[in-house]
Design an enzyme around this catalytic site. Structure first.
Site, PDB file in Angstrom:
ATOM      1  N   HIS A   1       0.873  -1.163   0.000  1.00  0.00           N
ATOM      2  CA  HIS A   1       0.000   0.000   0.000  1.00  0.00           C
ATOM      3  C   HIS A   1       0.920   1.226   0.000  1.00  0.00           C
ATOM      4  O   HIS A   1       2.134   1.106   0.224  1.00  0.00           O
ATOM      5  CB  HIS A   1      -0.914  -0.034   1.219  1.00  0.00           C
ATOM      6  CG  HIS A   1      -2.153  -0.849   1.007  1.00  0.00           C
ATOM      7  ND1 HIS A   1      -3.268  -0.787   1.814  1.00  0.00           N
ATOM      8  CD2 HIS A   1      -2.457  -1.751   0.025  1.00  0.00           C
ATOM      9  CE1 HIS A   1      -4.199  -1.605   1.358  1.00  0.00           C
ATOM     10  NE2 HIS A   1      -3.733  -2.210   0.282  1.00  0.00           N
TER      11      HIS A   1
ATOM     12  N   GLU B   1       1.318   3.595   2.141  1.00  0.00           N
ATOM     13  CA  GLU B   1       1.950   3.792   3.445  1.00  0.00           C
ATOM     14  C   GLU B   1       3.007   2.724   3.733  1.00  0.00           C
ATOM     15  O   GLU B   1       4.096   3.031   4.221  1.00  0.00           O
ATOM     16  CB  GLU B   1       0.887   3.749   4.556  1.00  0.00           C
ATOM     17  CG  GLU B   1      -0.185   4.829   4.461  1.00  0.00           C
ATOM     18  CD  GLU B   1      -1.399   4.396   3.645  1.00  0.00           C
ATOM     19  OE1 GLU B   1      -1.237   3.617   2.668  1.00  0.00           O
ATOM     20  OE2 GLU B   1      -2.513   4.839   3.975  1.00  0.00           O
TER      21      GLU B   1
ATOM     22  N   CYS C   1      -6.151   2.392   5.478  1.00  0.00           N
ATOM     23  CA  CYS C   1      -7.031   1.251   5.755  1.00  0.00           C
ATOM     24  C   CYS C   1      -6.639   0.633   7.104  1.00  0.00           C
ATOM     25  O   CYS C   1      -5.707   1.086   7.758  1.00  0.00           O
ATOM     26  CB  CYS C   1      -6.908   0.228   4.618  1.00  0.00           C
ATOM     27  SG  CYS C   1      -5.346  -0.688   4.628  1.00  0.00           S
TER      28      CYS C   1
ATOM     29  N   CYS D   1      -2.923  -0.373   7.196  1.00  0.00           N
ATOM     30  CA  CYS D   1      -1.985   0.743   7.362  1.00  0.00           C
ATOM     31  C   CYS D   1      -2.220   1.477   8.674  1.00  0.00           C
ATOM     32  O   CYS D   1      -1.279   2.015   9.272  1.00  0.00           O
ATOM     33  CB  CYS D   1      -2.102   1.683   6.163  1.00  0.00           C
ATOM     34  SG  CYS D   1      -1.650   0.841   4.610  1.00  0.00           S
TER      35      CYS D   1
ATOM     36  N   ASP E   1      -8.137  -4.225  -3.521  1.00  0.00           N
ATOM     37  CA  ASP E   1      -7.106  -3.573  -2.703  1.00  0.00           C
ATOM     38  C   ASP E   1      -7.544  -3.348  -1.264  1.00  0.00           C
ATOM     39  O   ASP E   1      -6.710  -3.240  -0.361  1.00  0.00           O
ATOM     40  CB  ASP E   1      -6.700  -2.241  -3.339  1.00  0.00           C
ATOM     41  CG  ASP E   1      -5.367  -1.752  -2.800  1.00  0.00           C
ATOM     42  OD1 ASP E   1      -4.381  -2.504  -2.906  1.00  0.00           O
ATOM     43  OD2 ASP E   1      -5.298  -0.633  -2.259  1.00  0.00           O
TER      44      ASP E   1
END
Lengths: 151, 151
Positions: free
Chosen positions: A57, A59, A84, A87, A147
């Protein structure tokens, strides 16, 4: 690093990463990490599509590229989109105290949970970030749902 | 895949990864992902020390190595140690419904949070896993604290 000019400059680095990812055919989410003196430590972007890497991701890619750090208490994480759970868990486990978010309209992730755990969240509500994600999600709903684990 | 023999066999794969990491000079935490028919999809281990990669926890390394998956609802994640917030966030975001944990005595991580969110947790309370982590933490307290963001 707390005035709006600096925040906008920091977000620009994350947005540039997001656009780089988009140009690679990927999901446009970017992130960056800055030291308290404003020094850029790392930046990264979502690499699910282009690298076939679901763990990357924005992050976590920036986090990885910063290498080993003894502490994250004085490091600011900037991301184009609200993090999310994955993260958000990273942010909480490693003790980041400040997170700058480009926008949380298209996805709000774990922002409230992070706030409740004492993380200082600055949501810049950037129309550029909102438009970038809105357009991507409309054109690629299946990749976006993959995702964020929505099947 | 629910009887104790199979659970023990699944844990063995994660333990072998942990021991591989230890032999590389790393933190001994391993993980694996299995399909419902028992097929091994991936396995991985913590790579902070050997790869200088702080994002590679056992769980995230196994997750990465499985590549893109459309859904994780029917995939079982096995890990030698209770998942930290970062890995618990991964589990929740991607919708894993079953997680097998080697032990949670040396570190309990986000197990209660995962249980509350409906994830089925099986804690095998393996003395082998407890001993492996206890010994590592005693000998490498700084690396361990770095790995869980305790400064």
């Amino acid at each position: 690093m707390s005035d709006n000019t600096n925040l906008a400059e920091m977000l620009k680095v994350a947005v540039a990463e997001a656009r780089k990812g988009l140009a690679e055919g990927g999901i446009p989410i970017g992130a960056a990490m800055f030291a308290t003196d404003g020094q850029l430590l790392s930046s990264g972007h979502n690499r699910r599509v282009q690298d076939g890497d679901p763990s990357a991701h924005g992050e976590t890619d920036a986090f990885r590229r910063a290498g080993r750090q003894r502490s994250y208490r004085e490091i600011t994480l900037v991301t184009t989109l609200a993090p999310c759970w994955y993260c958000s868990g990273l942010i909480r486990q490693f003790g980041f105290r400040t997170v700058i978010v480009g926008e949380s309209r298209t996805f709000s992730g774990g922002l409230d949970w992070l706030r409740e755990s004492g993380v200082h969240i600055v949501d810049l509500d950037s129309s550029e970030c909102v438009e970038m994600m809105t357009e991507y999600i409309a054109q690629n709903p299946e990749v976006w749902n993959e995702d964020i684990g929505h099947d």
